[in-house]
Write an enzyme that holds these catalytic residues in place. Structure first.
Site, PDB file in Angstrom:
ATOM      1  N   ASP A  11      21.794  18.194  59.375  1.00 36.42           N
ATOM      2  CA  ASP A  11      21.608  19.452  58.642  1.00 36.42           C
ATOM      3  C   ASP A  11      22.689  19.528  57.567  1.00 36.42           C
ATOM      4  O   ASP A  11      23.875  19.425  57.869  1.00 36.42           O
ATOM      5  CB  ASP A  11      21.710  20.629  59.622  1.00 36.42           C
ATOM      6  CG  ASP A  11      21.293  21.946  58.997  1.00 36.42           C
ATOM      7  OD1 ASP A  11      20.562  22.700  59.656  1.00 36.42           O
ATOM      8  OD2 ASP A  11      21.716  22.229  57.858  1.00 36.42           O
ATOM      9  N   ASP A 105      16.546  20.386  54.096  1.00 36.92           N
ATOM     10  CA  ASP A 105      17.915  19.945  54.408  1.00 36.92           C
ATOM     11  C   ASP A 105      18.125  19.571  55.869  1.00 36.92           C
ATOM     12  O   ASP A 105      19.264  19.459  56.316  1.00 36.92           O
ATOM     13  CB  ASP A 105      18.923  21.019  53.981  1.00 36.92           C
ATOM     14  CG  ASP A 105      19.223  22.036  55.065  1.00 36.92           C
ATOM     15  OD1 ASP A 105      18.289  22.418  55.792  1.00 36.92           O
ATOM     16  OD2 ASP A 105      20.387  22.428  55.188  1.00 36.92           O
ATOM     17  N   GLU A 106      17.055  19.371  56.603  1.00 33.83           N
ATOM     18  CA  GLU A 106      17.195  19.208  58.041  1.00 33.83           C
ATOM     19  C   GLU A 106      16.144  18.237  58.567  1.00 33.83           C
ATOM     20  O   GLU A 106      14.983  18.317  58.181  1.00 33.83           O
ATOM     21  CB  GLU A 106      16.972  20.595  58.655  1.00 33.83           C
ATOM     22  CG  GLU A 106      17.320  20.728  60.087  1.00 33.83           C
ATOM     23  CD  GLU A 106      16.969  22.126  60.606  1.00 33.83           C
ATOM     24  OE1 GLU A 106      16.715  23.036  59.800  1.00 33.83           O
ATOM     25  OE2 GLU A 106      16.921  22.270  61.824  1.00 33.83           O
TER      26      GLU A 106
END
Ligand code: TTP
Ligand code: MG
Length: 446
Positions: A11, A105-106
């Protein structure tokens, strides 16, 4: 259930804000808040420097301005976020073919499906550290937190514990002990509604949750979620890392304790749903073309009404307004059992929101979606990339009263100077993203 910590969860730290700080050297180390700059905008994210002041995702922008008046307030640059995300996902794909992105983003990575030879704790930690170093290099300065564990749940808990800019491995065998002290809402799928019910049962931590029997949880939450929660509370999680699934729609609905017949109250519910839906939409880096409202009546029959926009939006005010307009078309006097708001027709419009709709109306979205990137915006959005014939590349620092102030700096320069121009200065233009202007939208039906 595996005995190695071979699931990795990554993350990025303060993602949107970190990209802004990378590309705007004068903002490094300073509070930065990215979000909707319109009247009813909410915070997408805040840099860690701004979080100290209590600013966080989903907070109304006016509240953020109150708590941290000295922050830089920027509207997003989604092309830049998408590019950074693609670089990161590329790095993850080198570790294993089996990756599951959850948002820009993960992502989860199943290292057991990849070429990593040794999956002992030490080798895994080394791999994670190398990944973090390469990621920072490849993205020009972003940082990520990485968790390793024997399940998706553990990997996610580990990255959460590693945050920000760290790495953490939950040693196989210690899973149940590790999560015991965490709040119950750390369990995936436990949102505010479930948490409210659990609180009534006296549950605060995962250890408390473990005290409840599966039967009790099923009675309270239904069979599927009750059983699921019971397993996860004891760190039993055998969910596989699943390769990319395309998100087709996002929705949010609520069944009321008592039927609601008050149109204003229902409109308020629609607005809250719209805000949640849009927050997930933005997190996925998508724009929606269709808004749907679903209503279930007291006799359990339902209706569902949709409207397709002439463009694609990621604006909460637009989604809320369409949802409320659809609600207006229904006679709610008999009462409403359930209200849902959803979006579909999701696209990755690689275009910046150049036009700040002060009072957004669905009709004006057309303008937003069809505006060529090079056209002069109606208002210069704070944070947008611009280029001046003489001074070169910079970004909009602020605008108003017919003037626009630009700071001339890029990721490659030091902090740069600030200059002010007339908004119609012919030498100043919106910068076209490095890989060319965004694709124009096809005209929408309906
Ligand atoms: P997060 O990973 O939840 O947040 P973050 O990366 O900004 O910060 P950290 O992980 O260090 O706690 O979300 C990733 C991005 O998604 C975030 O930068 C902005 C966007 N986002 C929204 O637009 N709205 C939201 O409500 C959330 C939670 C995130
Ligand atoms: Mg993040």
């Amino acid at each position: 259930v595996r005995t190695t910590a071979s699931i990795l969860h990554l993350d990025l730290d303060a993602f949107f804000a970190a990209v802004e700080q990378r590309d705007k050297p004068s903002l490094r180390g300073k509070p930065v808040i990215v979000g909707g700059v319109g009247l009813r905008g909410v915070v997408s994210t805040a840099s860690y420097e701004a979080r100290v002041f209590g600013v966080g995702s989903a907070m109304p922008m006016h509240e953020a301005r109150k708590r941290c008046p000295n922050a830089a307030f920027l509207s997003g640059r989604f092309d830049a976020y998408r590019q950074a995300s693609a670089v990161v996902m590329g790095l993850l794909r080198e570790l294993s073919p089996l990756i599951e992105p959850l948002s820009l983003d993960e992502a989860f990575v199943d290292l057991a499906a990849g070429p990593a030879r040794a999956l002992d704790d030490e080798s895994l930690l080394r791999l994670a550290s190398q990944l973090r170093v390469r990621l920072t290099e490849a993205t020009g300065g972003l940082t990520a937190s990485v968790g390793l564990g024997s399940s998706k749940f553990m990997a996610k808990v580990a990255s959460e514990l590693a945050k920000p800019n760290g790495v953490r491995l939950v040693t196989p065998g210690t899973e149940a002990d590790t999560i015991a002290v965490l709040p119950a809402r750390a369990i995936p799928g436990v949102g505010p509604a479930t948490m409210e019910r659990l609180t009534k049962l006296g549950v605060v931590t995962i250890a408390d949750l473990r005290e409840l029997s599966a039967a009790e949880l099923v009675r309270e939450l239904g069979k599927a979620s009750g059983e699921h929660l019971h397993e996860l509370a004891s760190a039993r999680d055998d969910r596989a890392v699943e390769p990319e699934r395309e998100t087709k729609s996002i929705s949010m609905e609520d069944t009321f304790e008592h039927d609601l017949a008050d149109a204003e109250v229902l409109a308020g519910v629609a607005e809250r749903h719209a805000a949640k839906v849009v927050s997930r939409l933005v997190k996925a880096g998508m724009f929606a073309r269709t808004v749907t409202l679903k209503v279930r009546w007291p006799d359990f029959s339902s209706v569902s009404r949709s409207r397709t926009l002439n463009g694609a939006t990621d604006r909460v005010e637009v989604v809320a307004q369409v949802a409320k307009a659809l609600l207006d078309g229904l006679d709610v006097s008999q009462g409403v059992r359930l209200l849902g708001v959803g979006v579909s027709g999701l696209v990755e419009v690689a275009q910046e929101p150049l036009f700040d709709l002060e009072v957004a109306t669905p009709g004006r979205v057309v303008e937003e979606a069809e505006a060529p990137v090079s056209r002069r915006p109606l208002t210069w959005l704070p944070g947008a990339d611009v280029v001046h014939a003489e001074f070169g590349p910079g970004w909009v620092w602020g605008s108003g009263l017919g003037r626009v102030t630009v700071r001339f700096e890029t990721a490659a320069t030091g902090p740069g100077p600030v200059r002010t121009f007339a908004v119609d200065d012919p030498e100043l233009a919106v910068a076209v993203p490095p890989d060319g202007p965004a694709e124009p939208m096809a005209p929408a039906a309906g």
